[in-house]
Scaffold this motif. Sequence first.
Motif, mmCIF file in Angstrom:
data_model
loop_
_atom_site.group_PDB
_atom_site.id
_atom_site.type_symbol
_atom_site.label_atom_id
_atom_site.label_comp_id
_atom_site.label_asym_id
_atom_site.label_seq_id
_atom_site.Cartn_x
_atom_site.Cartn_y
_atom_site.Cartn_z
ATOM 1 N N ARG A 49 0.818 -1.203 0.000
ATOM 2 C CA ARG A 49 0.000 0.000 0.000
ATOM 3 C C ARG A 49 0.852 1.253 0.000
ATOM 4 O O ARG A 49 0.452 2.301 -0.498
ATOM 5 N N GLY A 50 2.076 1.151 0.519
ATOM 6 C CA GLY A 50 2.958 2.308 0.565
ATOM 7 C C GLY A 50 3.286 2.863 -0.807
ATOM 8 O O GLY A 50 3.645 4.032 -0.945
ATOM 9 N N VAL A 51 3.179 2.025 -1.847
ATOM 10 C CA VAL A 51 3.473 2.494 -3.201
ATOM 11 C C VAL A 51 2.198 2.696 -4.008
ATOM 12 O O VAL A 51 2.253 2.938 -5.205
ATOM 13 N N ARG A 52 1.048 2.563 -3.346
ATOM 14 C CA ARG A 52 -0.229 2.764 -4.031
ATOM 15 C C ARG A 52 -0.876 4.054 -3.553
ATOM 16 O O ARG A 52 -0.708 4.481 -2.427
ATOM 17 N N VAL A 58 -9.538 2.086 -2.749
ATOM 18 C CA VAL A 58 -10.982 2.257 -2.841
ATOM 19 C C VAL A 58 -11.494 1.756 -4.188
ATOM 20 O O VAL A 58 -12.498 1.033 -4.258
ATOM 21 N N GLU A 59 -10.791 2.116 -5.250
ATOM 22 C CA GLU A 59 -11.214 1.720 -6.600
ATOM 23 C C GLU A 59 -11.254 0.205 -6.755
ATOM 24 O O GLU A 59 -12.213 -0.350 -7.313
ATOM 25 N N LYS A 60 -10.235 -0.484 -6.260
ATOM 26 C CA LYS A 60 -10.173 -1.933 -6.395
ATOM 27 C C LYS A 60 -11.248 -2.617 -5.551
ATOM 28 O O LYS A 60 -11.846 -3.619 -5.968
ATOM 29 N N ALA A 61 -11.496 -2.089 -4.366
ATOM 30 C CA ALA A 61 -12.545 -2.661 -3.522
ATOM 31 C C ALA A 61 -13.916 -2.468 -4.167
ATOM 32 O O ALA A 61 -14.763 -3.373 -4.134
ATOM 33 N N GLU A 62 -14.132 -1.297 -4.757
ATOM 34 C CA GLU A 62 -15.393 -1.051 -5.463
ATOM 35 C C GLU A 62 -15.532 -1.988 -6.666
ATOM 36 O O GLU A 62 -16.636 -2.460 -6.963
ATOM 37 N N ALA A 63 -14.406 -2.259 -7.347
ATOM 38 C CA ALA A 63 -14.436 -3.170 -8.495
ATOM 39 C C ALA A 63 -14.812 -4.580 -8.056
ATOM 40 O O ALA A 63 -15.560 -5.285 -8.751
ATOM 41 N N LYS A 85 -18.914 -2.735 1.514
ATOM 42 C CA LYS A 85 -19.472 -1.434 1.145
ATOM 43 C C LYS A 85 -19.529 -0.512 2.351
ATOM 44 O O LYS A 85 -19.242 0.692 2.242
ATOM 45 N N THR A 86 -19.903 -1.053 3.504
ATOM 46 C CA THR A 86 -19.939 -0.246 4.720
ATOM 47 C C THR A 86 -18.554 0.254 5.076
ATOM 48 O O THR A 86 -18.371 1.427 5.441
ATOM 49 N N MET A 87 -17.554 -0.618 4.957
ATOM 50 C CA MET A 87 -16.183 -0.215 5.279
ATOM 51 C C MET A 87 -15.686 0.867 4.322
ATOM 52 O O MET A 87 -14.990 1.798 4.734
ATOM 53 N N LEU A 88 -16.053 0.749 3.055
ATOM 54 C CA LEU A 88 -15.687 1.799 2.101
ATOM 55 C C LEU A 88 -16.377 3.114 2.446
ATOM 56 O O LEU A 88 -15.809 4.191 2.282
ATOM 57 N N MET A 109 -6.484 -2.183 6.542
ATOM 58 C CA MET A 109 -7.285 -3.395 6.535
ATOM 59 C C MET A 109 -7.867 -3.691 5.155
ATOM 60 O O MET A 109 -8.086 -4.842 4.797
ATOM 61 N N LEU A 110 -8.098 -2.646 4.365
ATOM 62 C CA LEU A 110 -8.695 -2.841 3.042
ATOM 63 C C LEU A 110 -7.647 -3.010 1.945
ATOM 64 O O LEU A 110 -8.002 -3.274 0.787
ATOM 65 N N ALA A 111 -6.373 -2.894 2.293
ATOM 66 C CA ALA A 111 -5.315 -2.989 1.290
ATOM 67 C C ALA A 111 -5.329 -4.336 0.573
ATOM 68 O O ALA A 111 -4.963 -4.434 -0.598
#
Length: 205
Positions: A49-52, A58-63, A85-88, A109-111
């Motif tokens: 995640r440090g390089v993202r 968010v985009e990947k979780a939505e995908a 969705k709630t976590m986002l 946690m969402l990484a």
Amino acid sequence: MTMTVPGIIRISGEDMATPAQQTLRVEFDLNENDIAYFRERLSKSRQKRGVRDDGQVVEKAEALIDEAKAANAPHFVVERIEKLKTMLGMLTDHDWDLTGEEREHVFDMLAYFADPKDLIADHIPGLGFIDDAIMIELVAMELEPEIEAYIDFCVNREELKAGSTDASSIDQSRDYLQRRMRRRRRRRAGGGSDMLVSLFQSSGG
């Protein structure tokens, strides 16, 4: 279908059944090595995640949410997708305005969901989202204080919109519930009841 991980998670899709359908219950255990796999995956994802850009998380979780919907995923997966969705929402809801360490913790946690590697390929019908569902449930358990506070905030906001005289203002509700969230987080971190703190933050976490 039922999947049981002793003391950690129970995923059930029994309510998918109708009188015209047969149901299949499948139970299996995740041992220490299995749990170590998810712990290692999350740890690596957090490091990456440090390089993202956080927007990519968010985009990947939505995908993933969109993919699960398009695949007509089993109900037990859909239930976990709703938790995602709630976590986002905790990150994207401007009224909730989560900042600082709490926001970073949720992003950490969402990484995992921005990592393209899957234990089971998502395109496999019915099974492809099982590993995602397991991780969502584990992450949701880790973020329980945050999720509870945000859900209560959303309920109060809806009551406020409906004109309830018992509802607090947005600012009052957010301030109170985020303070409660931090108290519960500190209690979990300081006590022996929060098994997922050790699950996700040990061994290089």
